[in-house]
Design a protein around this motif. Structure first.
Motif, PDB file in Angstrom:
ATOM      1  N   VAL A 126       0.841  -1.210   0.000  1.00 54.61           N
ATOM      2  CA  VAL A 126       0.000   0.000   0.000  1.00 54.61           C
ATOM      3  C   VAL A 126       0.871   1.253   0.000  1.00 54.61           C
ATOM      4  CG1 VAL A 126      -1.606   1.338   1.433  1.00 54.61           C
ATOM      5  CG2 VAL A 126      -2.021  -1.081   1.023  1.00 54.61           C
ATOM      6  N   GLY A 127       1.892   1.286   0.843  1.00 55.01           N
ATOM      7  CA  GLY A 127       2.792   2.438   0.880  1.00 55.01           C
ATOM      8  C   GLY A 127       3.523   2.633  -0.429  1.00 55.01           C
ATOM      9  N   TRP A 128       3.935   1.539  -1.043  1.00 51.28           N
ATOM     10  CA  TRP A 128       4.632   1.610  -2.326  1.00 51.28           C
ATOM     11  C   TRP A 128       3.718   2.163  -3.419  1.00 51.28           C
ATOM     12  CZ3 TRP A 128       3.932  -1.935  -6.588  1.00 51.28           C
ATOM     13  CH2 TRP A 128       4.839  -1.738  -7.640  1.00 51.28           C
ATOM     14  N   LEU A 129       2.474   1.652  -3.491  1.00 53.83           N
ATOM     15  CA  LEU A 129       1.522   2.153  -4.491  1.00 53.83           C
ATOM     16  C   LEU A 129       1.220   3.637  -4.272  1.00 53.83           C
ATOM     17  CD1 LEU A 129      -1.003  -0.832  -4.720  1.00 53.83           C
ATOM     18  CD2 LEU A 129       0.611  -0.073  -6.478  1.00 53.83           C
ATOM     19  N   ALA A 130       1.001   4.016  -3.025  1.00 54.84           N
ATOM     20  CA  ALA A 130       0.708   5.422  -2.729  1.00 54.84           C
ATOM     21  C   ALA A 130       1.897   6.309  -3.082  1.00 54.84           C
ATOM     22  CB  ALA A 130       0.340   5.580  -1.258  1.00 54.84           C
ATOM     23  N   SER A 131       3.119   5.842  -2.816  1.00 52.73           N
ATOM     24  CA  SER A 131       4.294   6.654  -3.128  1.00 52.73           C
ATOM     25  C   SER A 131       4.478   6.810  -4.637  1.00 52.73           C
ATOM     26  CB  SER A 131       5.557   6.059  -2.491  1.00 52.73           C
ATOM     27  OG  SER A 131       5.923   4.846  -3.110  1.00 52.73           O
ATOM     28  N   ILE A 132       4.072   5.815  -5.407  1.00 55.61           N
ATOM     29  CA  ILE A 132       4.130   5.937  -6.869  1.00 55.61           C
ATOM     30  C   ILE A 132       3.126   6.982  -7.337  1.00 55.61           C
ATOM     31  CG2 ILE A 132       3.597   4.748  -9.038  1.00 55.61           C
ATOM     32  CD1 ILE A 132       4.853   2.235  -7.802  1.00 55.61           C
ATOM     33  N   PHE A 133       1.885   6.911  -6.834  1.00 53.59           N
ATOM     34  CA  PHE A 133       0.856   7.876  -7.234  1.00 53.59           C
ATOM     35  C   PHE A 133       1.211   9.300  -6.813  1.00 53.59           C
ATOM     36  CE2 PHE A 133      -2.159   4.125  -7.080  1.00 53.59           C
ATOM     37  CZ  PHE A 133      -2.297   4.044  -8.458  1.00 53.59           C
ATOM     38  N   MET A 134       1.856   9.447  -5.660  1.00 53.51           N
ATOM     39  CA  MET A 134       2.197  10.777  -5.137  1.00 53.51           C
ATOM     40  C   MET A 134       3.593  11.225  -5.570  1.00 53.51           C
ATOM     41  SD  MET A 134      -0.482  11.764  -3.532  1.00 53.51           S
ATOM     42  CE  MET A 134       0.053  13.099  -2.483  1.00 53.51           C
ATOM     43  N   LYS A 135       4.258  10.438  -6.392  1.00 55.94           N
ATOM     44  CA  LYS A 135       5.581  10.740  -6.934  1.00 55.94           C
ATOM     45  C   LYS A 135       6.631  10.987  -5.845  1.00 55.94           C
ATOM     46  CE  LYS A 135       3.691  12.609 -11.222  1.00 55.94           C
ATOM     47  NZ  LYS A 135       3.000  11.428 -11.498  1.00 55.94           N
ATOM     48  N   THR A 136       6.579  10.182  -4.797  1.00 56.59           N
ATOM     49  CA  THR A 136       7.590  10.241  -3.739  1.00 56.59           C
ATOM     50  C   THR A 136       8.340   8.918  -3.632  1.00 56.59           C
ATOM     51  OG1 THR A 136       5.968   9.551  -2.069  1.00 56.59           O
ATOM     52  CG2 THR A 136       6.302  11.923  -2.365  1.00 56.59           C
TER      53      THR A 136
END
Length: 83
Positions: free
Chosen positions: A14-24
Motif C-alpha cells: 500500500v505504501g509503495w503504491l501510494a508513493s508511486i501515485f504521489m511521486k515520492t
C-alpha cells in the motif's frame, strides 16, 4: 504472528503504491513504505468511516488503504517531511 506478517506485507504494498501515485517513490525506502502503508490504511478506513463509507471486498479495501496512504503522504509533504 501471521497477522503481523500480513500487516507488514500489505502495508509495504500500500505504501509503495501510494508513493508511486504521489511521486515520492524515489524518496521513500522499504521501511517508510511499510510505515506509511500501515498508518495510511488506518487513516483511510477512519476517514471513509467518518463519511459513512465502509469498504467491503478486496478491491474496495485496497482503494481505501491507498487513498489513506496518499492523504498521509500529502500531509507529510505539507509539513515538508517529504518533497
Amino acid at each position: 504472528m501471521t497477522s503481523l506478517v500480513w500487516t507488514i506485507i500489505i502495508g509495504g504494498v500500500v505504501g509503495w503504491l501510494a508513493s508511486i501515485f504521489m511521486k515520492t517513490n524515489a524518496q521513500m525506502g522499504l521501511l517508510a513504505n511499510i510505515v506509511v502503508g500501515i498508518v495510511g490504511s488506518w487513516l483511510g478506513f477512519w476517514l471513509f468511516g467518518v463519511v459513512g463509507f465502509h469498504a467491503s471486498g478486496l478491491i474496495a479495501s485496497l482503494v481505501v488503504r491507498v487513498i489513506g496512504a496518499m492523504v498521509l503522504i500529502a500531509i507529510l509533504k505539507g509539513f515538508r517531511v517529504l518533497r
